[in-house]
Design a protein around this motif. Structure first.
Motif, PDB file in Angstrom:
ATOM      1  N   PRO A 200     -46.241  35.727 179.651  1.00 28.01           N
ATOM      2  CA  PRO A 200     -45.568  37.005 179.382  1.00 28.01           C
ATOM      3  C   PRO A 200     -46.555  38.118 179.041  1.00 28.01           C
ATOM      4  O   PRO A 200     -47.523  37.902 178.308  1.00 28.01           O
ATOM      5  CB  PRO A 200     -44.677  36.674 178.180  1.00 28.01           C
ATOM      6  N   GLY A 201     -46.290  39.292 179.586  1.00 29.37           N
ATOM      7  CA  GLY A 201     -47.093  40.469 179.291  1.00 29.37           C
ATOM      8  C   GLY A 201     -48.326  40.636 180.136  1.00 29.37           C
ATOM      9  O   GLY A 201     -48.954  41.701 180.104  1.00 29.37           O
ATOM     10  N   VAL A 202     -48.692  39.619 180.896  1.00 30.57           N
ATOM     11  CA  VAL A 202     -49.909  39.730 181.715  1.00 30.57           C
ATOM     12  C   VAL A 202     -49.705  40.734 182.836  1.00 30.57           C
ATOM     13  O   VAL A 202     -50.579  41.554 183.127  1.00 30.57           O
ATOM     14  CB  VAL A 202     -50.310  38.344 182.257  1.00 30.57           C
ATOM     15  N   LEU A 203     -48.558  40.694 183.499  1.00 25.94           N
ATOM     16  CA  LEU A 203     -48.225  41.666 184.546  1.00 25.94           C
ATOM     17  C   LEU A 203     -46.868  42.284 184.222  1.00 25.94           C
ATOM     18  O   LEU A 203     -45.863  41.577 184.111  1.00 25.94           O
ATOM     19  CB  LEU A 203     -48.176  40.993 185.920  1.00 25.94           C
ATOM     20  N   ASN A 204     -46.853  43.577 184.053  1.00 22.58           N
ATOM     21  CA  ASN A 204     -45.639  44.327 183.779  1.00 22.58           C
ATOM     22  C   ASN A 204     -45.456  45.357 184.885  1.00 22.58           C
ATOM     23  O   ASN A 204     -46.436  45.981 185.315  1.00 22.58           O
ATOM     24  CB  ASN A 204     -45.742  45.032 182.431  1.00 22.58           C
ATOM     25  N   ILE A 205     -44.216  45.548 185.343  1.00 21.83           N
ATOM     26  CA  ILE A 205     -43.956  46.441 186.470  1.00 21.83           C
ATOM     27  C   ILE A 205     -42.877  47.437 186.070  1.00 21.83           C
ATOM     28  O   ILE A 205     -41.748  47.042 185.753  1.00 21.83           O
ATOM     29  CB  ILE A 205     -43.546  45.645 187.719  1.00 21.83           C
ATOM     30  N   VAL A 206     -43.251  48.705 186.080  1.00 21.20           N
ATOM     31  CA  VAL A 206     -42.328  49.774 185.704  1.00 21.20           C
ATOM     32  C   VAL A 206     -42.204  50.733 186.883  1.00 21.20           C
ATOM     33  O   VAL A 206     -43.172  51.409 187.254  1.00 21.20           O
ATOM     34  CB  VAL A 206     -42.815  50.532 184.453  1.00 21.20           C
ATOM     35  N   THR A 207     -41.035  50.782 187.480  1.00 18.77           N
ATOM     36  CA  THR A 207     -40.771  51.740 188.546  1.00 18.77           C
ATOM     37  C   THR A 207     -40.203  53.016 187.932  1.00 18.77           C
ATOM     38  O   THR A 207     -39.590  52.998 186.870  1.00 18.77           O
ATOM     39  CB  THR A 207     -39.780  51.163 189.566  1.00 18.77           C
ATOM     40  N   GLY A 208     -40.413  54.124 188.632  1.00 22.76           N
ATOM     41  CA  GLY A 208     -39.907  55.389 188.137  1.00 22.76           C
ATOM     42  C   GLY A 208     -40.631  56.555 188.771  1.00 22.76           C
ATOM     43  O   GLY A 208     -41.558  56.372 189.570  1.00 22.76           O
ATOM     44  N   LEU A 209     -40.236  57.751 188.428  1.00 20.50           N
ATOM     45  CA  LEU A 209     -40.845  58.954 188.979  1.00 20.50           C
ATOM     46  C   LEU A 209     -42.187  59.233 188.298  1.00 20.50           C
ATOM     47  O   LEU A 209     -42.432  58.797 187.161  1.00 20.50           O
ATOM     48  CB  LEU A 209     -39.899  60.141 188.801  1.00 20.50           C
ATOM     49  N   GLY A 210     -43.025  59.984 188.988  1.00 17.23           N
ATOM     50  CA  GLY A 210     -44.353  60.251 188.465  1.00 17.23           C
ATOM     51  C   GLY A 210     -44.380  60.896 187.094  1.00 17.23           C
ATOM     52  O   GLY A 210     -45.033  60.392 186.173  1.00 17.23           O
ATOM     53  N   PRO A 211     -43.682  62.025 186.895  1.00 20.57           N
ATOM     54  CA  PRO A 211     -43.732  62.680 185.580  1.00 20.57           C
ATOM     55  C   PRO A 211     -43.153  61.832 184.453  1.00 20.57           C
ATOM     56  O   PRO A 211     -43.624  61.895 183.321  1.00 20.57           O
ATOM     57  CB  PRO A 211     -42.897  63.953 185.805  1.00 20.57           C
ATOM     58  N   GLU A 212     -42.119  61.029 184.760  1.00 19.48           N
ATOM     59  CA  GLU A 212     -41.448  60.255 183.724  1.00 19.48           C
ATOM     60  C   GLU A 212     -42.129  58.922 183.428  1.00 19.48           C
ATOM     61  O   GLU A 212     -42.053  58.420 182.302  1.00 19.48           O
ATOM     62  CB  GLU A 212     -39.993  59.992 184.117  1.00 19.48           C
ATOM     63  N   ALA A 213     -42.779  58.318 184.418  1.00 21.99           N
ATOM     64  CA  ALA A 213     -43.395  57.004 184.213  1.00 21.99           C
ATOM     65  C   ALA A 213     -44.897  57.018 184.459  1.00 21.99           C
ATOM     66  O   ALA A 213     -45.662  56.430 183.688  1.00 21.99           O
ATOM     67  CB  ALA A 213     -42.725  55.974 185.123  1.00 21.99           C
ATOM     68  N   GLY A 214     -45.332  57.676 185.529  1.00 22.00           N
ATOM     69  CA  GLY A 214     -46.760  57.689 185.848  1.00 22.00           C
ATOM     70  C   GLY A 214     -47.583  58.438 184.822  1.00 22.00           C
ATOM     71  O   GLY A 214     -48.621  57.947 184.345  1.00 22.00           O
ATOM     72  N   ALA A 215     -47.144  59.639 184.455  1.00 21.40           N
ATOM     73  CA  ALA A 215     -47.906  60.452 183.499  1.00 21.40           C
ATOM     74  C   ALA A 215     -48.024  59.777 182.135  1.00 21.40           C
ATOM     75  O   ALA A 215     -49.121  59.751 181.555  1.00 21.40           O
ATOM     76  CB  ALA A 215     -47.264  61.839 183.368  1.00 21.40           C
ATOM     77  N   PRO A 216     -46.948  59.205 181.567  1.00 21.48           N
ATOM     78  CA  PRO A 216     -47.108  58.504 180.289  1.00 21.48           C
ATOM     79  C   PRO A 216     -48.068  57.318 180.358  1.00 21.48           C
ATOM     80  O   PRO A 216     -48.729  56.999 179.371  1.00 21.48           O
ATOM     81  CB  PRO A 216     -45.683  58.037 179.967  1.00 21.48           C
ATOM     82  N   LEU A 217     -48.138  56.673 181.524  1.00 18.54           N
ATOM     83  CA  LEU A 217     -49.069  55.553 181.664  1.00 18.54           C
ATOM     84  C   LEU A 217     -50.515  56.040 181.647  1.00 18.54           C
ATOM     85  O   LEU A 217     -51.374  55.450 180.988  1.00 18.54           O
ATOM     86  CB  LEU A 217     -48.773  54.780 182.949  1.00 18.54           C
ATOM     87  N   THR A 218     -50.794  57.139 182.366  1.00 20.32           N
ATOM     88  CA  THR A 218     -52.172  57.624 182.428  1.00 20.32           C
ATOM     89  C   THR A 218     -52.670  58.146 181.090  1.00 20.32           C
ATOM     90  O   THR A 218     -53.863  58.092 180.799  1.00 20.32           O
ATOM     91  CB  THR A 218     -52.325  58.735 183.482  1.00 20.32           C
ATOM     92  N   SER A 219     -51.771  58.639 180.264  1.00 20.28           N
ATOM     93  CA  SER A 219     -52.186  59.211 178.986  1.00 20.28           C
ATOM     94  C   SER A 219     -52.018  58.249 177.807  1.00 20.28           C
ATOM     95  O   SER A 219     -52.288  58.627 176.664  1.00 20.28           O
ATOM     96  CB  SER A 219     -51.390  60.494 178.708  1.00 20.28           C
ATOM     97  N   HIS A 220     -51.588  57.022 178.053  1.00 23.91           N
ATOM     98  CA  HIS A 220     -51.291  56.108 176.954  1.00 23.91           C
ATOM     99  C   HIS A 220     -52.581  55.669 176.251  1.00 23.91           C
ATOM    100  O   HIS A 220     -53.513  55.163 176.887  1.00 23.91           O
ATOM    101  CB  HIS A 220     -50.545  54.880 177.469  1.00 23.91           C
ATOM    102  N   PRO A 221     -52.662  55.819 174.953  1.00 24.30           N
ATOM    103  CA  PRO A 221     -53.910  55.519 174.239  1.00 24.30           C
ATOM    104  C   PRO A 221     -54.265  54.039 174.205  1.00 24.30           C
ATOM    105  O   PRO A 221     -55.433  53.696 173.955  1.00 24.30           O
ATOM    106  CB  PRO A 221     -53.646  56.047 172.820  1.00 24.30           C
ATOM    107  N   ALA A 222     -53.303  53.146 174.439  1.00 24.84           N
ATOM    108  CA  ALA A 222     -53.581  51.708 174.382  1.00 24.84           C
ATOM    109  C   ALA A 222     -54.023  51.137 175.726  1.00 24.84           C
ATOM    110  O   ALA A 222     -54.262  49.933 175.839  1.00 24.84           O
ATOM    111  CB  ALA A 222     -52.361  50.951 173.871  1.00 24.84           C
ATOM    112  N   VAL A 223     -54.137  51.976 176.747  1.00 21.92           N
ATOM    113  CA  VAL A 223     -54.633  51.544 178.062  1.00 21.92           C
ATOM    114  C   VAL A 223     -56.146  51.718 178.096  1.00 21.92           C
ATOM    115  O   VAL A 223     -56.671  52.771 177.733  1.00 21.92           O
ATOM    116  CB  VAL A 223     -53.963  52.353 179.183  1.00 21.92           C
TER     117      VAL A 223
END
Length: 491
Positions: A200-223
């Motif tokens: 669990p947690g090794v591969l996570n898949i989140v579909t969604g629009l760029g501003p709503e899902a992509g942008a939060p992923l790129t700016s997430h401090p834990a990445v």
């Protein structure tokens, strides 16, 4: 088709409960409602990946143990080959034979990185020679951490695999965000991960629009690391977001790749490779050789033959037998390509063949294979990526002129050269400012070889051992080997 997100080894509804439509580009019909992830879902997915990396078994497994999972994923992909390929056709529009080829490459990529994962166990640590004999030093490789992977729509599952397979091999954990235009097979990868028992947690898949899902992923401090494939404008945003936390970043961006054809080339072979270089996958290929430079003495003959053969290409749904050119992926992309052709004509380009919708296709995002000529070197169609079945053709006078024209671009992903003079081909290949150069062919891609570009075509390399290096940190471990104290202040 999956209706939920894959987070922490479980299927879960989006926090906001939203969906977005998935459209078959051949029929313009909505075929599915995909789960629309938002920042809250990205938070959950990153937290799961963070926990799996910091506390879970995955990065602590041996490379051989991780390889077992990768080979199991490869086998599961192969077992579902026909199903996954048909989903790619419905989602992307490409002809079924091309989609089947893609799925075979997916399985092959997981198998290749399984082999490299095993080598992490057997390759000794690198010993560094030091000037001071009282010390010894070695270099070890460790997984980079949590990876945010954002992938495009032109090769949906394959582009995801180019990131997922080496990251898993290295011992990283991931949050994968596929394109909202083509989310179906990425979600099926979650089902395969569940099937093979990926922790669990090794591969996570989140579909969604760029501003709503992509942008939060790129700016997430834990990445810890961002891996992106897509357009230059979006790549700039990803790079800017990474800069805030000094995240590691690899970018595989666009291109306007040249294909240089010398007059001694076989015309039939040249035309075949020119068409493969621009019309494969509807020209929706970052490395497409969309600028063709032909030596002046052969220009008219090659252009005439190219136009005749392009006009014969069979256009249709990717599920129709014999189709060689499917629909463009979406209405938005279709309109962008038509607008680019129109601007090219306004700026002086001549449509030699194609340029619009086929007469027998009233529904679907179908576009004729298009050949443009006579444009100026400053023309937008000559300089900017169109990402469609549109090739621009110009003559050149000599080798120096060809190299100058080829290199006069802000891109540097790929290039090709064709001639019977192999010494000249090698010389030109080394002169081209591009990360990938083909001689007497265009577009063959191998998992074993590095992929990436110069200039604004990106940062870093994917595939081969270089792709694995994207997800490994380099650590120095230095030991004091002497029995004597060290330091001027110790008496």
């Amino acid at each position: 088709m999956q209706t939920q997100l894959f987070i922490d080894g479980h299927w879960t509804a989006p926090a906001a409960g939203g969906t977005f439509p998935v459209v078959d580009p051949a029929t313009e019909r909505v075929i599915h409602q995909a789960p629309a992830g938002t920042a809250a879902d990205i938070d959950r997915a990153v937290a799961a990946a963070r926990r799996a990396f910091d506390e879970g078994p995955w990065p602590r497994l041996s490379g051989t143990e991780r390889a077992g999972y990768l080979r199991a994923i490869a086998a599961a992909v192969t077992a579902r080959r026909e199903e996954l390929a048909r989903l790619e056709v419905l989602d992307n529009g490409k002809p079924l034979p091309e989609a089947l080829w893609d799925i075979d490459d997916v399985a092959g990529c997981f198998g290749f990185y399984a082999g490299l994962a095993e080598k992490l166990d057997t390759d000794p640590d690198e010993v560094v020679a030091l000037a001071d004999a009282r010390f010894s030093s070695s270099v070890v490789l460790e997984p980079m951490g949590v990876v945010g992977a954002i992938v495009p729509w032109n090769y949906p599952l394959l582009m995801a695999t180019w990131k997922v397979a080496p990251a898993l091999a290295a011992g990283c954990t991931l949050v994968l965000k596929p394109s909202e235009l083509t989310p179906l097979t990425a979600l099926e990868l979650g089902a395969i991960a569940e099937e093979v028992g990926l922790p669990p947690g090794v591969l996570n898949i989140v579909t969604g629009l760029g501003p709503e899902a992509g942008a939060p992923l790129t700016s997430h401090p834990a990445v810890d690391k961002l891996a992106f494939t897509g357009s230059v404008p979006t790549g700039r945003k990803v790079m800017a977001a990474a800069a805030a936390d000094i995240k590691k970043v690899s970018l595989e961006l666009g291109g306007k790749s040249p294909f240089i054809v010398f007059a001694d080339s076989d015309i039939e072979k040249a035309v075949e490779w020119i068409m493969f270089g621009i019309f494969w996958n509807q020209g929706q290929v970052c490395s497409a050789t969309s600028r063709v430079l032909i030596e002046a003495s052969a220009y008219d003959a090659v252009l005439e033959r190219l136009a005749a053969e392009a006009a014969r290409i069979r256009i249709g749904s990717g599920l129709e037998e014999g189709t060689l050119l499917g629909p463009i992926v979406s209405r938005g992309q279709y309109d962008k390509i038509l607008a680019a052709i129109a601007r090219g004509v306004e700026q002086g380009a001549r449509i030699v063949t194609g340029g619009g919708r086929p007469a027998d296709r009233n529904v679907g995002y179908f576009l004729q294979p298009t050949v443009l000529a006579d444009m100026d070197e400053t023309s937008e169609v000559w300089r900017e990526e169109i990402f469609g079945p549109v090739v621009c053709v110009k003559p050149f006078t000599d080798e120096a002129d060809a190299v100058r024209m080829a290199n006069d671009s802000r891109f540097g992903l790929a290039g090709a050269v064709m001639s019977k003079d192999l010494v000249r081909c090698e010389r030109v290949a080394r002169a081209l400012r591009a990360g990938i150069v083909w001689i007497n062919c265009s577009q063959p891609t191998f998992t074993e070889a590095p992929w990436g570009g110069y200039k604004q075509s990106g940062i870093g390399r994917e595939l081969g051992r270089w792709g694995l290096s994207n997800y490994l940190e380099v650590k120095q471990i230095t030991r004091y080997e002497s029995d004597d104290p060290w330091g001027w202040y110790i008496r």
